[in-house]
Design a protein around this motif. Structure first.
Motif, PDB file in Angstrom:
ATOM      1  N   GLN A 170       1.085  -1.234  -0.222  1.00 55.43           N
ATOM      2  CA  GLN A 170      -0.013   0.160   0.055  1.00 55.43           C
ATOM      3  C   GLN A 170       0.928   1.241   0.357  1.00 55.43           C
ATOM      4  O   GLN A 170       1.095   1.691   1.277  1.00 55.43           O
ATOM      5  CB  GLN A 170      -0.995  -0.393   1.213  1.00 55.43           C
ATOM      6  CG  GLN A 170      -1.848   1.401   1.291  1.00 55.43           C
ATOM      7  CD  GLN A 170      -3.062   0.809   0.206  1.00 55.43           C
ATOM      8  OE1 GLN A 170      -2.526   1.634  -1.183  1.00 55.43           O
ATOM      9  NE2 GLN A 170      -3.613   0.569  -0.174  1.00 55.43           N
ATOM     10  N   PRO A 171       0.806   1.314  -1.254  1.00 52.55           N
ATOM     11  CA  PRO A 171       2.261   2.597  -0.986  1.00 52.55           C
ATOM     12  C   PRO A 171       1.904   4.197  -0.155  1.00 52.55           C
ATOM     13  O   PRO A 171       2.797   5.298   0.291  1.00 52.55           O
ATOM     14  CB  PRO A 171       2.333   3.086  -3.068  1.00 52.55           C
ATOM     15  CG  PRO A 171       1.355   1.946  -2.988  1.00 52.55           C
ATOM     16  CD  PRO A 171       0.736   1.102  -2.310  1.00 52.55           C
ATOM     17  N   VAL A 172       0.711   4.585   0.116  1.00 50.43           N
ATOM     18  CA  VAL A 172       0.656   5.364   0.750  1.00 50.43           C
ATOM     19  C   VAL A 172       0.284   5.408   1.937  1.00 50.43           C
ATOM     20  O   VAL A 172       1.106   6.233   2.879  1.00 50.43           O
ATOM     21  CB  VAL A 172      -1.351   5.567   0.701  1.00 50.43           C
ATOM     22  CG1 VAL A 172      -1.921   4.651   1.776  1.00 50.43           C
ATOM     23  CG2 VAL A 172      -1.552   7.270   1.350  1.00 50.43           C
ATOM     24  N   LEU A 173       1.293   4.505   2.457  1.00 47.13           N
ATOM     25  CA  LEU A 173       1.451   4.116   3.910  1.00 47.13           C
ATOM     26  C   LEU A 173       2.992   4.892   3.764  1.00 47.13           C
ATOM     27  O   LEU A 173       3.768   5.064   4.913  1.00 47.13           O
ATOM     28  CB  LEU A 173       1.431   2.412   4.456  1.00 47.13           C
ATOM     29  CG  LEU A 173       0.805   2.084   4.541  1.00 47.13           C
ATOM     30  CD1 LEU A 173       0.386   0.610   4.819  1.00 47.13           C
ATOM     31  CD2 LEU A 173      -0.419   2.252   5.591  1.00 47.13           C
ATOM     32  N   LEU A 174       3.835   4.949   2.682  1.00 44.30           N
ATOM     33  CA  LEU A 174       5.029   4.898   2.109  1.00 44.30           C
ATOM     34  C   LEU A 174       5.465   6.758   2.803  1.00 44.30           C
ATOM     35  O   LEU A 174       5.658   7.929   3.684  1.00 44.30           O
ATOM     36  CB  LEU A 174       5.927   5.581   0.872  1.00 44.30           C
ATOM     37  CG  LEU A 174       7.223   5.963   0.425  1.00 44.30           C
ATOM     38  CD1 LEU A 174       8.368   5.889   2.338  1.00 44.30           C
ATOM     39  CD2 LEU A 174       7.494   6.046  -0.336  1.00 44.30           C
ATOM     40  N   LEU A 175       3.881   7.518   2.214  1.00 48.63           N
ATOM     41  CA  LEU A 175       3.845   9.182   2.707  1.00 48.63           C
ATOM     42  C   LEU A 175       3.933   9.158   4.204  1.00 48.63           C
ATOM     43  O   LEU A 175       3.707  10.382   5.132  1.00 48.63           O
ATOM     44  CB  LEU A 175       2.581   9.479   1.937  1.00 48.63           C
ATOM     45  CG  LEU A 175       2.359  10.808   2.179  1.00 48.63           C
ATOM     46  CD1 LEU A 175       3.469  11.698   1.759  1.00 48.63           C
ATOM     47  CD2 LEU A 175       1.182  11.211   1.382  1.00 48.63           C
ATOM     48  N   ALA A 176       2.806   8.076   4.481  1.00 49.11           N
ATOM     49  CA  ALA A 176       2.315   8.192   6.265  1.00 49.11           C
ATOM     50  C   ALA A 176       4.027   7.787   7.599  1.00 49.11           C
ATOM     51  O   ALA A 176       3.623   9.140   8.191  1.00 49.11           O
ATOM     52  CB  ALA A 176       1.252   7.059   6.478  1.00 49.11           C
ATOM     53  N   ALA A 177       5.237   7.438   6.872  1.00 49.10           N
ATOM     54  CA  ALA A 177       6.208   7.244   6.926  1.00 49.10           C
ATOM     55  C   ALA A 177       6.687   8.666   6.658  1.00 49.10           C
ATOM     56  O   ALA A 177       7.541   9.372   8.229  1.00 49.10           O
ATOM     57  CB  ALA A 177       6.998   6.400   6.273  1.00 49.10           C
TER      58      ALA A 177
END
Length: 241
Positions: A218-225
Motif C-alpha cells: 500500500q504505497p500510501v503508507l510510505l507517505l505516512a512514514a
C-alpha cells in the motif's frame, strides 16, 4: 577546539579517529557515486544546521555537532551492523527489520549520547540531549542510507527517499532518547525517565519500519512514514530553546 573536550587523551584520540574515518568513508563513497553522496549528505547537513540554529541560548559549537555526527556515522552504525549481522543468522529478515533492528539501533545511538555526555563542557543542559542526540541520529542515518543505496537497484531514488524520511526519523528518535537522558542528568528526573524515553524512541522506529515494509502493498503508507518522521523531527527539535 580542545577547550570543549575532555583532557582524557583516549577520548581525544577517539574523537579524532572517528572524525577522520567519517571523512575517509565520505570521500571514498563520493568517488564511487558523487551525485548519490551529494543527495544523501545535503539533507543531513541541512538538518544538522537546522538543529544547531534552533538553540538560541548558549548555542553548541559546530565542532561538537560534527563530533556527534561522526560518532553516529562510524561507531554507532558499526556497532549496530555487527550485532544485526549476528542476529540475522538466527531470525527472519522481516522480524529483524521491523522489531529487532529498531531496538539494536536505538540502543546503539543511545550509547553514543552517553559517550558525548561525558564531555561536560559540551553536554551541560537538558537541550543538549536533544541537540547531540539528533546529531548522532543524523550521522547514523547518513551512513545507513549510503549502504542501502549502494545495495539497491535504484541507488539515487533510495538515497533521496531515505534522506527525506529515514534521516529525519533516526534523528528524531535519538533526540528523544537523548532528551530523556539529559532530563535524568539536569532535570531532576529519575533514571526511569531515560528508559521511558528510549522506549518511546524504539516504538517510533518500529512504527516507521512497519509503515515502510507494508508500503510495498500500500504505497500510501510510505507517505505516512514520511509525515511521521518529519513531524516527530519538528516536534522534538521545537523543544530546544
Amino acid at each position: 577546539m580542545s577547550k570543549y573536550f575532555s583532557d582524557d587523551v583516549s577520548m581525544k584520540i577517539t574523537i579524532a579517529v572517528t572524525i577522520a574515518l567519517t571523512l575517509i568513508v565520505s570521500v571514498f563513497a563520493s568517488y564511487i557515486s558523487p551525485i548519490l553522496i551529494v543527495s544523501v549528505f545535503a539533507p543531513s547537513l541541512a538538518y544538522l544546521i537546522f538543529v544547531w540554529r534552533k538553540e538560541k541560548v548558549e548555542r553548541e559549537p559546530l565542532i561538537g555537532l560534527l563530533m556527534a555526527f561522526s560518532y553516529g556515522f562510524i561507531l554507532c552504525t558499526f556497532l549496530a551492523l555487527v550485532v544485526e549481522s549476528f542476529i540475522a543468522t538466527i531470525i527472519s529478515e522481516v522480524l529483524l527489520v521491523v522489531f529487532i533492528g529498531p531496538v539494536i539501533e536505538e540502543i546503539s545511538k543511545f550509547m553514543g549520547v552517553q559517550s558525548i555526555a561525558k564531555l561536560e563542557r559540551l553536554f551541560n543542559e537538558v537541550d543538549d540531549g536533544i541537540v547531540y542526540g539528533a546529531s548522532i541520529g543524523l550521522g547514523f542515518a547518513t551512513l545507513e542510507t549510503i549502504l542501502y543505496a549502494f545495495r539497491g537497484k535504484e541507488p539515487l531514488l533510495i538515497g533521496v527517499l531515505r534522506s527525506i524520511s529515514s534521516t529525519a526519523g533516526h534523528s528524531a528518535s535519538s533526540a528523544i532518547a537523548g532528551w530523556g537522558y539529559a532530563l535524568t542528568m539536569f532535570g531532576g528526573h529519575g533514571p526511569e525517565t531515560a528508559s521511558r524515553f528510549l522506549f518511546i524512541a524504539i516504538l517510533l522506529h518500529v512504527l516507521h519500519n512497519l509503515l515502510a515494509v507494508f508500503a510495498i502493498f500500500q504505497p500510501v503508507l510510505l507517505l505516512a512514514a514520511i509525515v511521521l518522521d518529519l513531524y516527530t523531527f519538528y516536534y522534538i527539535t521545537s523543544r530546544v530553546e
